[in-house]
Scaffold this motif. Sequence first.
Motif, short mmCIF file in Angstrom:
data_model
loop_
_atom_site.label_atom_id
_atom_site.label_comp_id
_atom_site.label_asym_id
_atom_site.label_seq_id
_atom_site.Cartn_x
_atom_site.Cartn_y
_atom_site.Cartn_z
N ALA A 31 88.00 53.90 48.11
CA ALA A 31 86.42 53.91 47.76
C ALA A 31 86.43 55.29 46.55
CB ALA A 31 86.09 54.66 49.03
N ASN A 32 86.93 55.05 45.37
CA ASN A 32 86.86 55.58 44.27
C ASN A 32 85.73 55.80 43.57
OD1 ASN A 32 87.50 57.11 41.96
ND2 ASN A 32 89.51 56.79 42.27
N PRO A 33 85.03 56.51 43.37
CA PRO A 33 83.78 56.13 42.55
C PRO A 33 84.02 56.00 41.06
CG PRO A 33 83.71 58.80 43.33
CD PRO A 33 84.73 57.80 43.90
N GLN A 34 85.08 56.32 40.39
CA GLN A 34 85.51 56.28 39.00
C GLN A 34 85.99 54.83 38.77
OE1 GLN A 34 87.97 60.18 38.77
NE2 GLN A 34 87.24 59.48 36.65
N VAL A 35 86.10 53.98 39.88
CA VAL A 35 86.53 52.57 39.83
C VAL A 35 85.45 51.46 39.97
CG1 VAL A 35 88.19 50.80 40.43
CG2 VAL A 35 88.66 53.45 40.59
N ALA A 36 85.01 50.85 39.02
CA ALA A 36 84.16 49.62 38.97
C ALA A 36 85.01 48.23 39.16
CB ALA A 36 83.32 49.60 37.81
N TRP A 37 84.48 47.55 39.83
CA TRP A 37 85.14 46.28 40.15
C TRP A 37 84.43 45.11 39.67
CZ3 TRP A 37 89.87 47.00 42.63
CH2 TRP A 37 90.06 48.12 43.19
N ALA A 38 84.96 44.14 39.24
CA ALA A 38 84.35 42.84 38.96
C ALA A 38 85.34 41.77 38.79
CB ALA A 38 83.85 42.93 37.53
N TYR A 39 85.05 40.64 39.52
CA TYR A 39 85.92 39.66 39.72
C TYR A 39 85.76 38.41 38.74
CZ TYR A 39 86.58 42.67 43.57
OH TYR A 39 86.79 43.71 44.33
N LEU A 40 86.72 37.76 38.30
CA LEU A 40 86.56 36.73 37.38
C LEU A 40 87.04 35.40 38.23
CD1 LEU A 40 88.45 38.04 34.12
CD2 LEU A 40 86.16 37.39 34.34
N PRO A 41 86.11 34.49 38.53
CA PRO A 41 86.42 33.47 39.21
C PRO A 41 87.26 32.15 38.57
CG PRO A 41 84.42 33.43 38.90
CD PRO A 41 84.81 34.61 38.08
N TYR A 42 87.91 32.55 37.46
CA TYR A 42 88.68 31.57 36.72
C TYR A 42 89.49 30.83 37.33
CZ TYR A 42 86.23 33.97 32.76
OH TYR A 42 85.21 34.52 31.96
N VAL B 87 91.06 59.97 27.16
CA VAL B 87 90.00 59.33 27.63
C VAL B 87 89.18 60.58 28.17
CG1 VAL B 87 89.51 58.15 30.05
CG2 VAL B 87 91.27 57.29 28.47
N GLN B 88 87.92 60.54 27.85
CA GLN B 88 87.06 61.67 28.51
C GLN B 88 87.09 61.87 30.13
OE1 GLN B 88 83.52 59.30 27.05
NE2 GLN B 88 82.82 61.22 26.10
N ALA B 89 86.80 62.92 30.32
CA ALA B 89 86.96 63.60 31.82
C ALA B 89 85.34 62.80 32.50
CB ALA B 89 86.49 64.86 31.95
N GLY B 90 85.81 62.06 33.75
CA GLY B 90 84.48 61.47 34.46
C GLY B 90 84.52 60.05 33.88
N SER B 91 85.38 59.77 33.23
CA SER B 91 85.18 58.37 32.74
C SER B 91 85.53 57.18 33.79
CB SER B 91 86.39 57.93 31.66
OG SER B 91 85.84 58.56 30.54
N THR B 92 85.36 55.81 33.48
CA THR B 92 85.52 54.79 34.46
C THR B 92 86.58 53.91 34.26
OG1 THR B 92 82.91 55.00 35.08
CG2 THR B 92 84.17 52.92 35.62
#
Length: 103
Positions: free
Chosen positions: A79-90, A42-47
């Motif tokens: 509050a980690n800038p390398q983590v993106a959050w998206a929620y599935l309302p299934y 995994v590349q450095a600075g990935s998400t």
Amino acid sequence: ETPAQVRKQLPGDKDVVAFQCRNPIHRAHYELFIRALDAPNVQAGSTVLVHPTCGPTQGDDISGAVRYQTYVVLKEETANPQVAWAYLPYSMHMAGPPAAIHH
């Protein structure tokens, strides 16, 4: 968010590690997806994209609202800038033994 909106949050020039779960978040989940960013391939600075299912559940299961809240608290506390959050309302339903055998 739509899939297109989620994609816009993600870097186009770095790796994206995805984590999807239907359970309330706990320490082992967090360690799993954070440490994945340090994997040699995994590349450095990935998400990492944390993409939990947080929709309605059956009456004897942990509610979708509680599941969602566990992720919101973790997002705020880390509050980690390398983590993106998206929620599935299934909606989640347990199919039982026949489905487990066939899947």
